[in-house]
Each structure stands twice: as structure tokens, then as C-alpha cells.
Design a protein around this motif. Sequence first.
Motif, mmCIF file in Angstrom:
data_model
loop_
_atom_site.group_PDB
_atom_site.id
_atom_site.type_symbol
_atom_site.label_atom_id
_atom_site.label_comp_id
_atom_site.label_asym_id
_atom_site.label_seq_id
_atom_site.Cartn_x
_atom_site.Cartn_y
_atom_site.Cartn_z
ATOM 1 N N THR A 126 5.885 -42.122 67.178
ATOM 2 C CA THR A 126 4.643 -42.815 67.245
ATOM 3 C C THR A 126 3.704 -42.325 68.512
ATOM 4 O O THR A 126 4.265 -41.747 69.656
ATOM 5 N N LYS A 127 2.245 -42.259 68.262
ATOM 6 C CA LYS A 127 1.509 -41.545 69.202
ATOM 7 C C LYS A 127 0.375 -42.444 69.569
ATOM 8 O O LYS A 127 -0.034 -43.068 68.526
ATOM 9 N N MET A 128 -0.291 -42.178 70.620
ATOM 10 C CA MET A 128 -1.875 -42.764 71.019
ATOM 11 C C MET A 128 -2.620 -41.834 71.702
ATOM 12 O O MET A 128 -2.149 -40.824 72.301
ATOM 13 N N GLU A 129 -3.732 -41.734 71.250
ATOM 14 C CA GLU A 129 -4.690 -40.771 71.759
ATOM 15 C C GLU A 129 -6.017 -41.127 71.778
ATOM 16 O O GLU A 129 -6.456 -42.122 71.070
ATOM 17 N N PHE A 163 -9.998 -44.534 70.971
ATOM 18 C CA PHE A 163 -8.524 -44.756 70.997
ATOM 19 C C PHE A 163 -7.907 -44.971 69.512
ATOM 20 O O PHE A 163 -8.603 -45.619 68.629
ATOM 21 N N GLN A 164 -7.014 -44.374 69.317
ATOM 22 C CA GLN A 164 -6.029 -44.751 68.183
ATOM 23 C C GLN A 164 -4.812 -44.421 68.285
ATOM 24 O O GLN A 164 -4.391 -43.736 69.041
ATOM 25 N N SER A 165 -4.033 -45.036 67.531
ATOM 26 C CA SER A 165 -2.522 -45.099 67.672
ATOM 27 C C SER A 165 -2.071 -45.014 66.275
ATOM 28 O O SER A 165 -2.729 -45.635 65.188
ATOM 29 N N TYR A 166 -1.031 -44.324 66.049
ATOM 30 C CA TYR A 166 -0.454 -44.079 64.631
ATOM 31 C C TYR A 166 1.063 -43.844 64.523
ATOM 32 O O TYR A 166 1.674 -43.254 65.605
ATOM 33 N N HIS A 167 1.626 -43.950 63.498
ATOM 34 C CA HIS A 167 2.900 -43.597 63.285
ATOM 35 C C HIS A 167 3.015 -42.051 62.705
ATOM 36 O O HIS A 167 2.267 -41.966 61.776
#
Length: 477
Positions: A126-129, A163-167
Motif C-alpha cells: 500500500t502506498k501514499m504519494e 494526494f493519492q493512495s492505492y494498493h
Amino acid sequence: MKKILLVFLLLSFSVKIFGQQFSQYNTGSLYDSFENPSQKAFITDSSRQFSSNFLVPNFNANFFITGNAQATLKGRAFNNSYNNSALLINQGKYNHVNTNLNAYLVMFKMFSSLNGDVELGFAAQTKMEGKGVFTDESIALLNGAGSFPANGYSDIFNNNFYFQSYHQISFTYKEKINKQFSFGAKLSALLGIQYEELKVNHSQVAFNKPDDSAIIGLNGVYYTSYIPGHLTPRDYLPSFRNPGAAISLGGTFRTEDSFFIQGNIKDLGFIHWSSRSHAGAFNDISTVKGLSTRGREDSVYNGVSRIIHGNAVQTSFTTPIDGRAELSVHKKFWLDDDKNFRYLPTLIASKELFYPGFTGALVNPFQYKKYTLTLTTTYDDLKLFNLGAQFMMQTPNFEFFIGSDKVAQTGSLLSAQLNKSSTQAYTNSAFTGADIFLGFSLKFGPVIEHPMNASTIPTGEKGFLGRLWGRLFKTNE
């Protein structure tokens, strides 16, 4: 929650994958092999055939903030009070906020062919960026109108952020094509969780101090992947609502004088956010009341929210993830005749593909038998210098590491949290930040053996790329 969201909006909160953890470069760990696809994770005649983290998260989390707002925000975070004395009004001063999360929840890799030195892997992370900036005035407004001597200002809230987050679910392939060159690839399916982007092109504010209110005007664009207030815990679970794909490619070349040159294109990919997302241009005004009351933060948040959501329409859109191009060079030095002490300096240049960020790093691992202490220095395009440290215990079948790439700042922030008091005075520095990373993996199964004494697993044949290389260049390596 509204106070947190307000800070996200007006501070142009950003999450930045570019704050990458460099200390794991060339450690040969399982984490390193997934981040740098041409890096090997197994040692012949010593390692066992399979490697996994056994659901123990391997993660890197960090953030930093620069600019005049550091002291104000630390006071708000630790003492629940504002001190705007360092903020400069109507002088065009900006602050940068960056944070990053990269967490591997599942990692599994197997050594499939001795002759081709082929490794296959699977990972779920899982990431956020993101990236953004915010003005001094955006923070000052959260403490009311006291810091604004004039009654009207223009373009003092021109913030922007994304801002975005994703698997990310990935399959990796690594092969040693010949004695000098190794190649690796990481193919990923992306499952978007959340996206927000705000860009304020023009702004105005008119204060009515006797009425304890202000009229705020904003002009810009806003994107969001969900309806504000409707994000539920279920939305964080993996789904195909917001699909995407990414690829990472890496190669390692060994020169005749034993220098290793490694190049990577990492996380080149996109996410398509579903048609339930919202986007639109805004150009409107809103009245904010009660600027001297305890509810002023909520009042500012609600006023800004009314403007940016006013003309949003339901639509889909596509965004890139924060890919990078990296180039590194390293060489191994044994410091004693018994080969117990090893020094493996690595010089790294890392450039974001879709944004202007650039970082240079020098990684200095000093190894004694199974223990390694690493000192890492970095310098980036924001002119920020970082000193990091890592402790690692590693054998051919076990590894554990822990560290920080911002040692001094992490310690300072932790001390501020533990020793907070109402009389504590906070100051600005080059930047305020924190960083921590941790990882673990274990190998199991039969030992990988050379062909002369292989007794438990087949040696296999060369991988696909090795066979293709041999046919093209008529080699038998």
C-alpha cells in the motif's frame, strides 16, 4: 476530523514517494529485491529456495515540512495553541510539506533456476504519494484575523497539492543474463483508494474585524475520487473501482574493475479514477464568521469547502503515480584479510519522472559478519540535507533491519512530543520531519546448491532472456 482535513486543504498537504528509503540499496534483502528489480535476494549454496515476510509489514514512513510555518504547526500539534510570530504576511512566502508511506504487507519470492539465476516474486503493498505547497497566510488564518493588519489582500492563499493512495499488487522477474549483466522487471496492478488535488490560481480576502468575519474568494480547480464525508472503512479495501497499472524495469552491469552500475525506471504507471469521482473549476466567495472563536478552524474549513465543491461534476479522470528514474554505482571493499569487515559505498541519483524532484544520496554500509551499520546522506532540490542510519542483521536465510533517513529530525520531533508543555517555545529550522523504516524476512525450503552437488532441487535451465541473449550473440554463458 474536520480540523485535519482543513490542514490538508489550506496547507496543501502532500505525500511524496520521492522520500524513498535509500539505505536498503544493495543489501540483497527481500525488500531491496522488490524495490530494485535487478537485485538478487538469494545466495547460492547458502540460501534456501523460498523467501517471505510472513505477513510482517516491511514499511517506510516519513514526512517533512519547510518554511516559516514549522514553529506554528508544532505549537498547534503539541500545545494546542498558535504562535504566528514567524509568519510573514503578504510577502509571498511558501512552505513545503511532504510525507510518504510505502508498506509491503505480503512478499514472497522463489529461486527457480540455478543455471539462469532466475528469481520470481509476488508482493502486495500500500502506498501514499503527492506533492504540494502552502502560504504563510494559510496558517495564520487558522488563528483568526490578528496577524493581518490590512483589511484586504489578494493572492495570499494560492496553494496547490495532490494526494493519492492505492494498493499495488506486483509480480517480479529477475534473471542473470550473463556474467556481467542482470535484468529485472516488476509488473503491477494498481487499485486506487483515494485521490485529491487542489490548485488555487487566484485568491482574495476581505476582513470585517468589527463583525469578526471575512469574505474569502478562491479561483482554481479541484479533483476528488470520493464525495467528501462519504469515505468509509470499506473504501480502503482493495477493489477494481479505480484500476491502474505500473511497470518497473532495472538492470545491473558489472564492469571489468568490479564496479556495479545499476539503473532503474520505477513505478511508471497510471490510475483511472472511476466515474463516481468529482472534478470542476471553482470561482466563488464564501463568508467565514467567528474568526476569534474556538470554532474558527471549522468555520474556515466549511467556507473553503463550500467554494471548491460548488461546481464539481461527477466524472472520471486519469492520473500518473510518482515514478522515478534512478542510477547508482557501487563497489565492494574488504577491510581485512579474513573478509569479516566489508565496506560497500553506493552513490545514487534519483529523479522524479512527472515532477521536478531530484535527490542525490551516498549510502555507506559497514558490515561485520552478519551485522551492518549504514550511514546515509542525501541532498535534494529543496536544498535539504539529511543524515540517516540503519542497523541490519542479515544471514543467508534471515534478515531484520530498522532505521531512519532523518535521524536528528526524528529524534527532535519525538522529544517534542514526549516533553511537550504549555510553556514550550518552538522555533523554525531548515526543516521539521521524521522518518522510520523497518523490515523482516525469512527463507525456507531446500538449500540452493551448485550443479556439482545438487541433491534436493533441479538446477534448471537458463531463463528466457538468457536463452534469447545466447541466440542473438552466439554465446554459451
